[in-house]
Design an enzyme around this catalytic site. Structure first.
Site, mmCIF file in Angstrom:
data_model
loop_
_atom_site.group_PDB
_atom_site.id
_atom_site.type_symbol
_atom_site.label_atom_id
_atom_site.label_comp_id
_atom_site.label_asym_id
_atom_site.label_seq_id
_atom_site.Cartn_x
_atom_site.Cartn_y
_atom_site.Cartn_z
ATOM 1 N N GLY A 178 0.832 -1.193 0.000
ATOM 2 C CA GLY A 178 0.000 0.000 0.000
ATOM 3 C C GLY A 178 0.868 1.245 0.000
ATOM 4 C CG HIS A 201 0.186 6.890 5.414
ATOM 5 N ND1 HIS A 201 1.330 7.395 5.988
ATOM 6 C CD2 HIS A 201 0.403 5.557 5.270
ATOM 7 C CE1 HIS A 201 2.200 6.410 6.185
ATOM 8 N NE2 HIS A 201 1.663 5.268 5.757
ATOM 9 C CB CYS A 204 4.895 2.001 7.392
ATOM 10 S SG CYS A 204 4.496 3.588 6.635
ATOM 11 C CG LEU A 205 6.436 1.049 1.333
ATOM 12 C CD1 LEU A 205 5.868 1.374 -0.041
ATOM 13 C CD2 LEU A 205 7.552 0.011 1.223
ATOM 14 C CD GLN A 246 3.286 5.823 2.751
ATOM 15 O OE1 GLN A 246 2.372 5.245 2.178
ATOM 16 N NE2 GLN A 246 4.266 5.178 3.354
ATOM 17 C CG HIS A 263 -0.732 1.370 7.366
ATOM 18 N ND1 HIS A 263 0.188 0.936 8.290
ATOM 19 C CD2 HIS A 263 -0.055 2.197 6.529
ATOM 20 C CE1 HIS A 263 1.373 1.483 8.020
ATOM 21 N NE2 HIS A 263 1.246 2.244 6.956
ATOM 22 C CD GLU A 264 -1.147 2.511 2.794
ATOM 23 O OE1 GLU A 264 -0.716 3.683 2.750
ATOM 24 O OE2 GLU A 264 -0.408 1.532 3.039
HETATM 25 NI NI NI Z 1 2.493 3.377 5.777
#
Ligand code: NI
Length: 166
Positions: A46, A139, A93-94, A51, A135-136
């Site tokens: 995701g 963000h 998480c990236l 991000q 999660h997304e």
């Molecule tokens: Ni993330």
């Protein structure tokens, strides 16, 4: 399409909330294509626009297993309208490379969003997909997984992310 730079915690741009998308323009389509390419290259399941430093309410998810055909889901102006149940999931998480943290989430969500065609859709998700949506969606509000940890784990993760800053 282009692979974009993924911002890492504690970059302050990760704290910016995304603004609603007003129209699905060519720029929006290009951004979504970049987001998908960036997510697949990472690789990740995701990615939210915030991000990559784009403060708009868009995220992409693909939870297809390796070897399965890709299953890209695009969420524009998403809204979680219903949540049920509880689960604890080890999340990555990236924007927190190398970190995985157990986080409490709802085990089922209903999310409403626009697709890339501008049409509204509703999706009911459970387990990994439900976790990814939550999660997304966080963000897009400038909220990060570290915010959902207790004080001790929060401190440890903050230290880890700021001492090996890359
Ligand atoms: Ni993330």
């Amino acid at each position: 399409m282009a692979i974009r730079t993924i911002l890492h915690y504690p970059d302050p741009r990760l704290r910016e909330a995304g603004k609603p998308v007003e129209a699905i323009t060519d720029d929006v389509k290009k951004l979504v294509a970049d987001m998908a390419e960036t997510m697949y290259a990472a690789p990740g399941v995701g990615l939210a626009a915030t991000q990559i430093g784009e403060a708009v309410r868009i995220f992409v998810i693909d939870i297809a297993d390796e070897g399965e055909p890709s299953d890209l889901k695009v969420f524009i102006n998403p809204e979680i309208v219903e949540k049920k149940g509880k689960l604890e999931w080890k999340e990555g998480c990236l924007s927190f490379p190398g970190a995985t943290e157990s986080i409490d989430r709802a085990s089922w969500v209903k999310v409403r969003a626009l697709g890339l065609d501008g049409q509204p859709f509703e999706l009911e998700a459970e387990d990994l997909l439900a976790v990814a949506v939550q999660h997304e969606n966080d963000h897009l509000d400038g909220k990060l997984m570290i915010d959902r940890l207790g004080p001790l784990r929060k401190r440890v993760l903050h230290r880890k992310m700021t001492t090996n800053a890359s």
